[in-house]
Design a protein around this motif. Structure first.
Motif: not given
Length: 320
Positions: A296-318
């Motif tokens: 899942q982490l590899e998938h989220e890293l490959s998303l086109s709109n991710v330029s920082s860790v905070k852009d990962l969808p799972a970051y919102s869980l923190l």
């Protein structure tokens, strides 16, 4: 005609024929000599011949010189065109989805961009951290363990470095130093970073406060060491320059955040707990959950709109 006149005519005719034959013989003999033989030519004729040869040689040299220049120009032009095409391909490739065998295999190395100085410096500092093993005899490492305890249990007394109380945090024995073999000192730094930057999430995962928990839960501290090791492999950080797709994408995150690895660790830990709850897993399924967390982490890293860790969808869980 008198006899004297006839003899005279025959004599002159014979001589003429002999001269003619001698001329013909001389011409045939000359064909067996070199083209530039030792004939007794007139001096002026020889000089003109040599000068003509020199001029021909100069013309040939000039022709060869211009021919070499022409070929060099063609080669440089081809190289220039090739560089433009390659640069265009690399630029366009950033926006195109790649087949899985290219994303995860050695073919991804063909599209490796050069690191800028900031990425290079931050990668080297991170790799230096990764190379430090945990050493329980060093005061710095002992102090780090004590700091982790205070973050985990601010209202409890600090135990000795070897105590059964460390098992409460999720270490396997009374001496936490024996559990750092796979992760090194950075895995302890990761846990401290998690407790410092995201204390609410840290406490909820440590005390298993979210969702319906299993009767046989994963040990918090040892799970943290395993997550550090998983990220090390996934991002290919043991290589001088990461070549996996996830590793190359992670290098882009270093541009925005020098602590990208530590922040990604926190996301991964929170993601693991969410998957644990979703699959109602038990202790024996920990490795399976860790693998699915990596996917899942590899998938989220490959998303086109991710330029920082905070852009990962799972970051919102923190939660801080």
């Amino acid at each position: 005609m008198s006899a004297g006149a006839l003899r005279s005519r025959l004599h002159h005719g014979h001589v003429g024929r002999m001269r003619n034959e001698n001329y013909k013989m001389s011409g045939l003999d000359g064909l067996h000599e070199p083209l530039l033989g030792n004939h007794d030519y007139d001096g002026r004729h020889s000089e003109v011949k040599v000068q003509g040869d020199i001029c021909d040689e100069e013309r040939r040299n000039k022709h060869l010189h211009w021919l070499i220049l022409f070929f060099n120009f063609i080669l440089e032009w081809i190289q220039w065109i090739a560089n433009i095409i390659l640069g265009s391909v690399l630029y366009i490739a950033q926006f195109l989805p790649l087949p899985s065998n290219v994303q995860n295999g050695s073919n991804w190395r063909l599209l490796e961009p050069a690191l800028d100085p900031l990425q290079e410096a931050r990668l080297r500092r991170l790799q230096q951290r990764l190379g430090v093993p945990f050493d329980g005899s060093q005061l710095e490492h002992q102090d780090a363990l004590k700091q982790l305890w205070r973050l985990a249990y601010p209202n409890r007394e600090l135990p000795s470095l070897k105590s059964e109380l460390w098992k409460d945090m999720g270490w396997q024995g009374q001496d936490p130093s024996t559990d750092f073999r796979g992760g090194g000192f950075i895995s302890l730094e990761n846990l401290i970073f998690f407790g410092t930057e995201y204390p609410q999430s840290f406490q909820r995962l440590l005390h298993k406060q979210d969702g319906k928990r299993s009767e046989w839960e994963y040990p918090f501290a040892v799970a943290g060491v395993n997550i550090s090791f998983m990220l090390l492999q996934m991002l290919d950080l043991e290589s001088e320059k990461p070549s996996s797709r996830a590793g190359r994408l992670f290098l882009e995150l270093l541009v925005e955040d020098e602590m990208a690895f530590d922040n990604l660790y926190c996301v991964a830990f929170q993601m693991l707990d969410a998957q644990w709850l979703a699959k109602q897993a038990t202790y024996m399924e920990f490795n399976e959950i860790l693998k699915s967390t990596r996917t899942q982490l590899e998938h989220e890293l490959s998303l086109s709109n991710v330029s920082s860790v905070k852009d990962l969808p799972a970051y919102s869980l923190l939660k801080r």
